[in-house]
Structures are given as structure tokens and as C-alpha cells.
Design a protein around this motif. Sequence first.
Motif, PDB file in Angstrom:
ATOM      1  N   VAL A 118      16.868  33.288 -18.466  1.00 42.99           N
ATOM      2  CA  VAL A 118      17.496  34.600 -18.493  1.00 42.99           C
ATOM      3  C   VAL A 118      18.083  34.888 -19.874  1.00 42.99           C
ATOM      4  O   VAL A 118      18.369  33.974 -20.650  1.00 42.99           O
ATOM      5  CB  VAL A 118      18.611  34.714 -17.425  1.00 42.99           C
ATOM      6  N   LEU A 119      18.210  36.152 -20.141  1.00 44.15           N
ATOM      7  CA  LEU A 119      18.886  36.610 -21.354  1.00 44.15           C
ATOM      8  C   LEU A 119      20.068  37.470 -20.920  1.00 44.15           C
ATOM      9  O   LEU A 119      19.936  38.309 -20.030  1.00 44.15           O
ATOM     10  CB  LEU A 119      17.936  37.438 -22.219  1.00 44.15           C
ATOM     11  N   ARG A 120      21.199  37.270 -21.554  1.00 42.63           N
ATOM     12  CA  ARG A 120      22.379  38.073 -21.222  1.00 42.63           C
ATOM     13  C   ARG A 120      22.292  39.399 -21.954  1.00 42.63           C
ATOM     14  O   ARG A 120      22.054  39.460 -23.166  1.00 42.63           O
ATOM     15  CB  ARG A 120      23.647  37.323 -21.599  1.00 42.63           C
ATOM     16  N   ALA A 121      22.491  40.460 -21.202  1.00 40.19           N
ATOM     17  CA  ALA A 121      22.366  41.811 -21.748  1.00 40.19           C
ATOM     18  C   ALA A 121      23.373  42.049 -22.877  1.00 40.19           C
ATOM     19  O   ALA A 121      23.027  42.639 -23.910  1.00 40.19           O
ATOM     20  CB  ALA A 121      22.545  42.851 -20.646  1.00 40.19           C
ATOM     21  N   LEU A 134      22.051  40.595 -26.043  1.00 40.35           N
ATOM     22  CA  LEU A 134      20.923  41.369 -26.580  1.00 40.35           C
ATOM     23  C   LEU A 134      21.411  42.653 -27.250  1.00 40.35           C
ATOM     24  O   LEU A 134      20.894  43.054 -28.294  1.00 40.35           O
ATOM     25  CB  LEU A 134      19.927  41.716 -25.466  1.00 40.35           C
ATOM     26  N   LEU A 135      22.399  43.292 -26.657  1.00 42.59           N
ATOM     27  CA  LEU A 135      22.900  44.557 -27.202  1.00 42.59           C
ATOM     28  C   LEU A 135      23.665  44.373 -28.514  1.00 42.59           C
ATOM     29  O   LEU A 135      23.908  45.357 -29.225  1.00 42.59           O
ATOM     30  CB  LEU A 135      23.777  45.269 -26.166  1.00 42.59           C
ATOM     31  N   ALA A 136      23.994  43.145 -28.853  1.00 44.44           N
ATOM     32  CA  ALA A 136      24.667  42.885 -30.126  1.00 44.44           C
ATOM     33  C   ALA A 136      23.738  43.185 -31.301  1.00 44.44           C
ATOM     34  O   ALA A 136      24.196  43.468 -32.415  1.00 44.44           O
ATOM     35  CB  ALA A 136      25.153  41.436 -30.189  1.00 44.44           C
ATOM     36  N   TRP A 137      22.444  43.146 -31.055  1.00 44.51           N
ATOM     37  CA  TRP A 137      21.464  43.479 -32.101  1.00 44.51           C
ATOM     38  C   TRP A 137      21.346  44.991 -32.149  1.00 44.51           C
ATOM     39  O   TRP A 137      21.087  45.648 -31.141  1.00 44.51           O
ATOM     40  CB  TRP A 137      20.121  42.820 -31.772  1.00 44.51           C
ATOM     41  N   ASP A 138      21.527  45.584 -33.307  1.00 46.16           N
ATOM     42  CA  ASP A 138      21.600  47.048 -33.377  1.00 46.16           C
ATOM     43  C   ASP A 138      20.271  47.730 -33.680  1.00 46.16           C
ATOM     44  O   ASP A 138      20.218  48.941 -33.853  1.00 46.16           O
ATOM     45  CB  ASP A 138      22.652  47.481 -34.402  1.00 46.16           C
ATOM     46  N   ALA A 139      19.157  47.007 -33.708  1.00 42.66           N
ATOM     47  CA  ALA A 139      17.873  47.622 -34.047  1.00 42.66           C
ATOM     48  C   ALA A 139      17.066  48.060 -32.817  1.00 42.66           C
ATOM     49  O   ALA A 139      15.941  48.546 -32.960  1.00 42.66           O
ATOM     50  CB  ALA A 139      17.048  46.655 -34.889  1.00 42.66           C
ATOM     51  N   ALA A 199      14.847  50.861 -25.190  1.00 41.27           N
ATOM     52  CA  ALA A 199      15.111  49.427 -25.034  1.00 41.27           C
ATOM     53  C   ALA A 199      16.574  49.210 -24.673  1.00 41.27           C
ATOM     54  O   ALA A 199      16.885  48.403 -23.784  1.00 41.27           O
ATOM     55  CB  ALA A 199      14.755  48.676 -26.313  1.00 41.27           C
ATOM     56  N   ARG A 200      17.476  49.927 -25.336  1.00 37.53           N
ATOM     57  CA  ARG A 200      18.900  49.799 -25.027  1.00 37.53           C
ATOM     58  C   ARG A 200      19.180  50.204 -23.572  1.00 37.53           C
ATOM     59  O   ARG A 200      19.950  49.541 -22.881  1.00 37.53           O
ATOM     60  CB  ARG A 200      19.748  50.652 -25.964  1.00 37.53           C
ATOM     61  N   GLU A 201      18.542  51.272 -23.124  1.00 33.63           N
ATOM     62  CA  GLU A 201      18.740  51.726 -21.746  1.00 33.63           C
ATOM     63  C   GLU A 201      18.240  50.677 -20.759  1.00 33.63           C
ATOM     64  O   GLU A 201      18.879  50.398 -19.755  1.00 33.63           O
ATOM     65  CB  GLU A 201      18.034  53.065 -21.515  1.00 33.63           C
ATOM     66  N   TYR A 202      17.079  50.085 -21.065  1.00 34.13           N
ATOM     67  CA  TYR A 202      16.528  49.033 -20.203  1.00 34.13           C
ATOM     68  C   TYR A 202      17.505  47.852 -20.127  1.00 34.13           C
ATOM     69  O   TYR A 202      17.785  47.333 -19.047  1.00 34.13           O
ATOM     70  CB  TYR A 202      15.164  48.567 -20.720  1.00 34.13           C
ATOM     71  N   ILE A 203      18.016  47.426 -21.266  1.00 32.66           N
ATOM     72  CA  ILE A 203      18.945  46.287 -21.309  1.00 32.66           C
ATOM     73  C   ILE A 203      20.224  46.610 -20.535  1.00 32.66           C
ATOM     74  O   ILE A 203      20.723  45.791 -19.764  1.00 32.66           O
ATOM     75  CB  ILE A 203      19.257  45.891 -22.771  1.00 32.66           C
ATOM     76  N   PRO A 255      20.509  44.213 -13.838  1.00 32.48           N
ATOM     77  CA  PRO A 255      21.492  43.859 -12.809  1.00 32.48           C
ATOM     78  C   PRO A 255      22.289  42.625 -13.221  1.00 32.48           C
ATOM     79  O   PRO A 255      21.755  41.690 -13.809  1.00 32.48           O
ATOM     80  CB  PRO A 255      20.637  43.585 -11.565  1.00 32.48           C
ATOM     81  N   LYS A 256      23.553  42.642 -12.935  1.00 33.47           N
ATOM     82  CA  LYS A 256      24.459  41.517 -13.221  1.00 33.47           C
ATOM     83  C   LYS A 256      24.479  41.145 -14.705  1.00 33.47           C
ATOM     84  O   LYS A 256      24.727  39.999 -15.055  1.00 33.47           O
ATOM     85  CB  LYS A 256      24.091  40.297 -12.392  1.00 33.47           C
ATOM     86  N   ASN A 257      24.120  42.112 -15.578  1.00 31.65           N
ATOM     87  CA  ASN A 257      24.178  41.883 -17.020  1.00 31.65           C
ATOM     88  C   ASN A 257      23.216  40.778 -17.473  1.00 31.65           C
ATOM     89  O   ASN A 257      23.440  40.123 -18.481  1.00 31.65           O
ATOM     90  CB  ASN A 257      25.620  41.562 -17.447  1.00 31.65           C
ATOM     91  N   VAL A 258      22.124  40.554 -16.689  1.00 32.20           N
ATOM     92  CA  VAL A 258      21.198  39.462 -16.983  1.00 32.20           C
ATOM     93  C   VAL A 258      19.768  39.969 -16.851  1.00 32.20           C
ATOM     94  O   VAL A 258      19.420  40.669 -15.911  1.00 32.20           O
ATOM     95  CB  VAL A 258      21.422  38.277 -16.005  1.00 32.20           C
ATOM     96  N   ILE A 259      18.921  39.602 -17.817  1.00 34.22           N
ATOM     97  CA  ILE A 259      17.493  39.917 -17.740  1.00 34.22           C
ATOM     98  C   ILE A 259      16.763  38.620 -17.418  1.00 34.22           C
ATOM     99  O   ILE A 259      16.810  37.658 -18.188  1.00 34.22           O
ATOM    100  CB  ILE A 259      16.975  40.525 -19.055  1.00 34.22           C
TER     101      ILE A 259
END
Length: 179
Positions: free
Chosen positions: A15-18, A21-26, A31-35, A39-43
Amino acid sequence: MITYGPAGKRETSFVLRADELLAWDAWDSSAREYIRSAPKNVIDLESLFRGYRDRVAHFQGWLRDLVESIARPELAQYRHYKDVVDQLASWSNWNVVIQNFVLKRNLDPYKYLHRYLTPAQLEEVRALPSQSREQVDRIIELVDRHRACAYSHRGLPQGEELRMAVYRAFGVAPAEVSS
């Protein structure tokens, strides 16, 4: 992430924590909306890849059906020629193996069946009378995917000659072959 399911069974997921991931600003806006919608802040990567795989398989099926519907006659002709080439190549390969290795070196082909047959197929073949035409015909049926033993070119029965060589290699009695 490692969790423990029913009866203490260990389960591993990737899993990746949302928020990480959102810490990357590019990321672009979609993509930001998907992240953010995770659910539960986890992909869950496995779920993500499974969904992607399913969409790709659906697209490939659609594309295959479309190409098939547009080019059916050409594909039929191509497949016919491919079958002919595969049959000739298979005949050539098996002919070399049977003539130059098995017969000339007097090898026992029964010792090599496990390389070409599954355990269930081996059991089926062994249940037939040993060194019988029936047994060898079944072996040919299982192994000869491209019908090399049926190969014929310009009316010459090369496949039948190969079949006779296979009978000799497996020790089928000549009287049984001619019947």
C-alpha cells in the motif's frame, strides 16, 4: 503492510499512504483527486494493478474482436499458412529426432515420455497394452500438436512414413502396424 486475518493468518499487502503521495507537488489535478479519494488514506497497489489489468484485458478483447471482424478472410488465410508451416516444421523436427536419435542410437522412447506427457497422460498411456499400435497412436495424439504424422506434400505421405518410424521406435510389432 502486514495484518493478521482470521485464525491469525498473516496477510501482506502493498500500500501507499495518500498523505505521503500528496507531499509530491507535481501531480496533476486528476491524480490528486484520485489520491484524495483513497479509502482510509491508503492506496492498495494490488487492487490498483488488478483493476488496471482488467481494463487492459477488456480493451484487448474489444480490439481483438474488432480486428477479427474486419480482417476475417485475411486472418483465416494467415492461420491456414501458419498451420502448414508449423506442421512442416514439426514434421522436420520429429523426423530428425526419431530417425537420427531414437532409431539410429536404439534409444528407448518410453524413457523420455515424462518430458512430453503430463503425469495423468502417462498414466493413461501406461494403462494401454505396451508396445501396441493403440498405445503409440495415443502417444502420437498427445504429443503431435501440429499433426506432423499427417503431413503430406505434393501427395507424398511423409507424415505416414514418420508414423511408421515412430511405431518402429516404440517396438510395435510389424504385423500390428499392417493391420
